[in-house]
Write a protein that holds these residues in place. Structure first.
Motif: not given
Ligand SMILES: Nc1ncnc2c1ncn2[C@@H]1O[C@H](COP(=O)(O)OP(=O)(O)O)[C@@H](O)[C@H]1O
Ligand SMILES: N[C@@H](CCOP(=O)(O)O)C(=O)O
Length: 318
Positions: A103-107, A192-200
């Motif tokens: 599980r990767l961190p972020g939103r 690669l939309f924003r909702d396919n990335t997770l940022f902390e």
């Protein structure tokens, strides 16, 4: 709600026992998925994500595993699939193919700031430098051949003006891209939309959802990113985000002259790709599950804006 196949704690505990990941503590269905059933799994040792594949071409799953393993080995921020004690990642659970991931961190960054855009551009540039040497092969399922074959299916649902727009555009892409020299090839994320990335904060926790992953024109991936990450609500490009993403991307992987030539067309083609795929979901092939489809109009607006205003100048890199 998007857990299409519920799982019991006992099923998951038994599944986890083949992996070296510890014992089940808790299991939670993830409501935001659209295609697959996704669960957050906590063990006494780590946080994991369990995905059951509900649809799509199951024979293509080994490609996704190989691509994620490859990118993970090259230190890209992706969830490298967890392999069991025998080295196998792909299993079956509740009669569905199943994969376990860290599980990767972020939103998801729905309004990305400029630093997040720079980080994303840099990471995609790195991804594409590395992915040119990926040995796997999966033709792009949403390329110009697909557009050419599928756009006829939605014409009947469009106004005469939009029918003409779609037909003319596909013809132009065939002319411009069909005659162009081959563009640099490699493995792509493909969505690669924003909702396919997770940022902390400004740190990219990871890129997820590789199920549109394929091999093909690297420029296709970059154009998808610009259209999603750097577009204003009226469809026009946001120059600051555009330059932030492209500045770091091009520093990693400069465009070839053929790519520069194809760029304005690729921005339009990838906008039409989503206009069409969303129209197909609404009118031709609605999902079996009761999910709200994405709005096709958004990408018609983007296409019209790219037509009216063209592409922005590419930023200079140092
Ligand atoms: N490796 C991961 N780490 C953290 N969260 C994840 C991970 N994989 C998926 N998720 C979460 O689960 C959601 C659904 O996953 P996704 O693969 O996008 O499913 P679908 O293809 O069904 O849309 C994502 O939006 C994200 O919030
Ligand atoms: N991110 C896409 C959905 C995935 O595309 P598809 O061609 O696999 O349906 C969107 O926003 O429409």
């Amino acid at each position: 709600m998007a857990v299409f196949t519920p799982l019991s704690d006992a099923q998951v505990a038994e599944f986890l026992s083949r992996f070296d990941v510890g014992s089940l503590v808790s299991l939670e269905g993830v409501p935001s998925g659209t295609e697959n059933s996704t669960f957050f799994v906590t063990t006494d040792r780590r946080q994991l994500v369990l995905t059951l594949f509900e649809q799509g071409e199951h024979e293509e799953l080994p490609f996704f595993v190989d691509l994620l393993d490859y990118l993970d080995e090259h230190r890209l921020p992706v969830p490298g699939p967890v392999h069991d004690r025998d080295g196998i990642a792909l299993h079956s659970l509740a009669g569905k193919p199943a994969l376990l991931f860290p599980r990767l961190p972020g939103r998801h960054p729905l309004s990305p700031n400029l630093e997040q855009c720079r980080v994303l551009g840099d990471t995609l540039g790195h991804f594409h430098v590395v992915s040119r040497h990926f040995p796997g092969h999966r033709p792009n399922p949403r390329d110009l051949n697909w557009l050419t074959a599928m756009h006829h299916k939605v014409l009947v649902y469009l106004s005469p003006e939009d029918q003409a727009l779609m037909k003319d555009e596909v013809e132009i892409y065939q002319g411009v891209l069909g005659d162009a020299p081959e563009l640099p090839q490699g493995a792509l994320h493909g969505d690669l939309f924003r909702d396919n990335t997770l940022f902390e904060g400004d740190r990219l926790g990871g890129i997820i959802d590789f199920y549109n992953g394929c091999t093909g024109d690297l420029l296709f991936d970059l154009a998808i990113v610009i259209n999603d990450w750097a577009t204003e609500p009226d469809g026009r490009l946001n120059r600051e985000r555009h330059d932030a993403i492209l500045g770091t991307y091009l520093a990693r992987r400069p465009m070839t002259p053929a790519e520069r030539e194809a760029w304005p067309t690729m921005l339009r083609m990838t906008a039409l790709r989503y206009w069409l795929s969303r129209l197909l979901v609404v009118y031709v092939d609605p999902p079996a599950h009761d999910l709200t489809p994405h709005d096709p109009e958004q990408f018609r607006t983007i296409l019209r804006a790219r037509l009216e205003h063209g592409a922005l100048p590419l930023p200079e890199t140092g």
